[in-house]
Write a protein that holds these residues in place. Structure first.
Motif, mmCIF file in Angstrom:
data_model
loop_
_atom_site.group_PDB
_atom_site.id
_atom_site.type_symbol
_atom_site.label_atom_id
_atom_site.label_comp_id
_atom_site.label_asym_id
_atom_site.label_seq_id
_atom_site.Cartn_x
_atom_site.Cartn_y
_atom_site.Cartn_z
ATOM 1 N N MET A 187 0.837 -1.195 0.000
ATOM 2 C CA MET A 187 0.000 0.000 0.000
ATOM 3 C C MET A 187 0.875 1.249 0.000
ATOM 4 N N ASP A 188 0.366 2.327 -0.613
ATOM 5 C CA ASP A 188 1.086 3.582 -0.460
ATOM 6 C C ASP A 188 0.733 4.190 0.897
ATOM 7 N N GLU A 189 1.422 5.247 1.268
ATOM 8 C CA GLU A 189 1.296 5.781 2.625
ATOM 9 C C GLU A 189 -0.120 6.232 2.952
ATOM 10 N N SER A 190 -0.772 6.937 2.033
ATOM 11 C CA SER A 190 -2.105 7.465 2.325
ATOM 12 C C SER A 190 -3.128 6.339 2.449
ATOM 13 N N GLU A 191 -3.038 5.341 1.567
ATOM 14 C CA GLU A 191 -3.976 4.222 1.654
ATOM 15 C C GLU A 191 -3.740 3.426 2.932
ATOM 16 N N ALA A 192 -2.481 3.206 3.278
ATOM 17 C CA ALA A 192 -2.161 2.443 4.485
ATOM 18 C C ALA A 192 -2.657 3.163 5.734
ATOM 19 N N THR A 193 -2.522 4.475 5.755
ATOM 20 C CA THR A 193 -2.985 5.253 6.905
ATOM 21 C C THR A 193 -4.496 5.148 7.058
ATOM 22 N N GLU A 194 -5.219 5.268 5.947
ATOM 23 C CA GLU A 194 -6.675 5.167 5.992
ATOM 24 C C GLU A 194 -7.116 3.751 6.356
ATOM 25 N N ALA A 195 -6.457 2.755 5.792
ATOM 26 C CA ALA A 195 -6.810 1.367 6.102
ATOM 27 C C ALA A 195 -6.601 1.075 7.580
ATOM 28 N N ALA A 196 -5.501 1.545 8.137
ATOM 29 C CA ALA A 196 -5.229 1.327 9.559
ATOM 30 C C ALA A 196 -6.282 2.014 10.417
ATOM 31 N N ARG A 197 -6.697 3.209 10.017
ATOM 32 C CA ARG A 197 -7.733 3.924 10.774
ATOM 33 C C ARG A 197 -9.032 3.129 10.792
ATOM 34 N N VAL A 198 -9.416 2.576 9.641
ATOM 35 C CA VAL A 198 -10.656 1.803 9.552
ATOM 36 C C VAL A 198 -10.572 0.543 10.408
ATOM 37 N N VAL A 199 -9.442 -0.143 10.353
ATOM 38 C CA VAL A 199 -9.277 -1.369 11.140
ATOM 39 C C VAL A 199 -9.372 -1.065 12.632
ATOM 40 N N HIS A 200 -8.694 0.001 13.076
ATOM 41 C CA HIS A 200 -8.733 0.361 14.498
ATOM 42 C C HIS A 200 -10.160 0.716 14.929
ATOM 43 N N ALA A 201 -10.876 1.447 14.084
ATOM 44 C CA ALA A 201 -12.251 1.830 14.417
ATOM 45 C C ALA A 201 -13.150 0.600 14.497
ATOM 46 N N TRP A 202 -12.959 -0.335 13.572
ATOM 47 C CA TRP A 202 -13.754 -1.566 13.583
ATOM 48 C C TRP A 202 -13.497 -2.357 14.860
ATOM 49 N N ARG A 203 -12.245 -2.456 15.251
ATOM 50 C CA ARG A 203 -11.902 -3.215 16.458
ATOM 51 C C ARG A 203 -12.510 -2.580 17.704
ATOM 52 N N GLU A 204 -12.534 -1.257 17.744
ATOM 53 C CA GLU A 204 -13.071 -0.573 18.920
ATOM 54 C C GLU A 204 -14.564 -0.816 19.093
ATOM 55 N N ASP A 205 -15.247 -1.166 18.011
ATOM 56 C CA ASP A 205 -16.691 -1.414 18.074
ATOM 57 C C ASP A 205 -17.035 -2.831 18.532
ATOM 58 N N GLN A 206 -16.044 -3.714 18.611
ATOM 59 C CA GLN A 206 -16.312 -5.114 18.940
ATOM 60 C C GLN A 206 -16.358 -5.317 20.458
ATOM 61 N N GLU A 207 -17.244 -6.200 20.890
ATOM 62 C CA GLU A 207 -17.352 -6.531 22.309
ATOM 63 C C GLU A 207 -17.497 -8.037 22.474
ATOM 64 N N GLY A 208 -16.970 -8.556 23.589
ATOM 65 C CA GLY A 208 -17.090 -9.978 23.860
ATOM 66 C C GLY A 208 -16.387 -10.811 22.805
ATOM 67 N N VAL A 209 -16.811 -12.057 22.684
ATOM 68 C CA VAL A 209 -16.227 -12.945 21.684
ATOM 69 C C VAL A 209 -16.778 -12.599 20.305
ATOM 70 N N THR A 210 -15.884 -12.428 19.348
ATOM 71 C CA THR A 210 -16.273 -12.271 17.950
ATOM 72 C C THR A 210 -15.488 -13.293 17.139
#
Length: 216
Positions: A187-210
């Motif tokens: 990935m280029d830098e801008s895409e990698a930064t956005e992808a990482a942001r999305v992954v972190h946001a998705w993880r923060e929304d998870q609770e319990g066992v997924t």
């Protein structure tokens, strides 16, 4: 709910002990940990575990029919082991179409529902699936499908890595940021930064066992 690093490593050891000593719905070949624990964070918000499973090559039509008549679920004896299902009927899980889901069965067998643990299950090895999921996420423009490439192999075909467990306890693995890891994968830098942001946001929304499963 969070886990201290020591408790998280202990939990991984008990998970592997279960795989080693108890029948499982499908054979498990590899156990990896990735994400926060591999990074050495303490405490961690979630424990991310990756299992490489074998695809069950059975065709027990009689068990399939019997379990369907008794529980309304298809695929027992073909997608998951019939003996395991007979001994653990409360852990049998189906997908939205009423067919048994091996990844959900593994989660039900190995984990308690309120644990802050995410389980990824696939027939491909961790490293191969990192590449596959990266390709799929970019094609679909859905970065939540990415698999964090910062992983540590703990167990392969019955052999446990004592060194990996020791390094986890000591927070001795040197890992780059998620965005830097994605750049290393193309990935280029801008895409990698956005992808990482999305992954972190998705993880923060998870609770319990997924749990999430796929077949490559």
């Amino acid at each position: 709910m969070s886990l201290g690093r020591e408790s998280a490593v202990d939990r991984l050891e008990t998970l592997i002990e279960t795989i080693e000593h108890e029948p499982t719905p499908v054979p498990v070949r590899e156990v990896w940990v990735y994400g926060d624990l591999a990074l050495g964070l303490d405490p961690i918000d979630r424990l991310d575990v990756y299992l490489t499973k074998d695809i069950l090559l059975e065709n027990d039509a009689a068990s399939d029919e019997t379990f369907y008549e008794e529980h309304g679920v298809r695929g027992v004896g073909t997608a998951v082991d019939a003996d395991w299902a007979a001994s653990n009927p409360d852990a049998v899980r189906a997908n939205e179409h009423g067919h048994v889901a091996p990844e959900r069965c593994l989660a039900a067998h190995l984990l308690a529902g309120d644990e802050p643990i995410h389980l990824e299950v696939c027939n491909a090895s961790f490293e191969d699936n990192v590449t596959q999921r990266l390709r799929g996420a970019r094609l679909r423009d859905d970065y939540t499908q990415l698999l964090d490439p910062r992983g540590v192999c703990l167990w392969v075909d019955g052999t446990r890595s004592s060194e990996a467990f020791e390094k986890l306890r000591e927070s001795a693995f040197a890992m780059p940021t998620l965005s830097a890891s994605l750049e290393m994968l193309g990935m280029d830098e801008s895409e990698a930064t956005e992808a990482a942001r999305v992954v972190h946001a998705w993880r923060e929304d998870q609770e319990g066992v997924t749990v999430r499963g796929d077949v490559v």
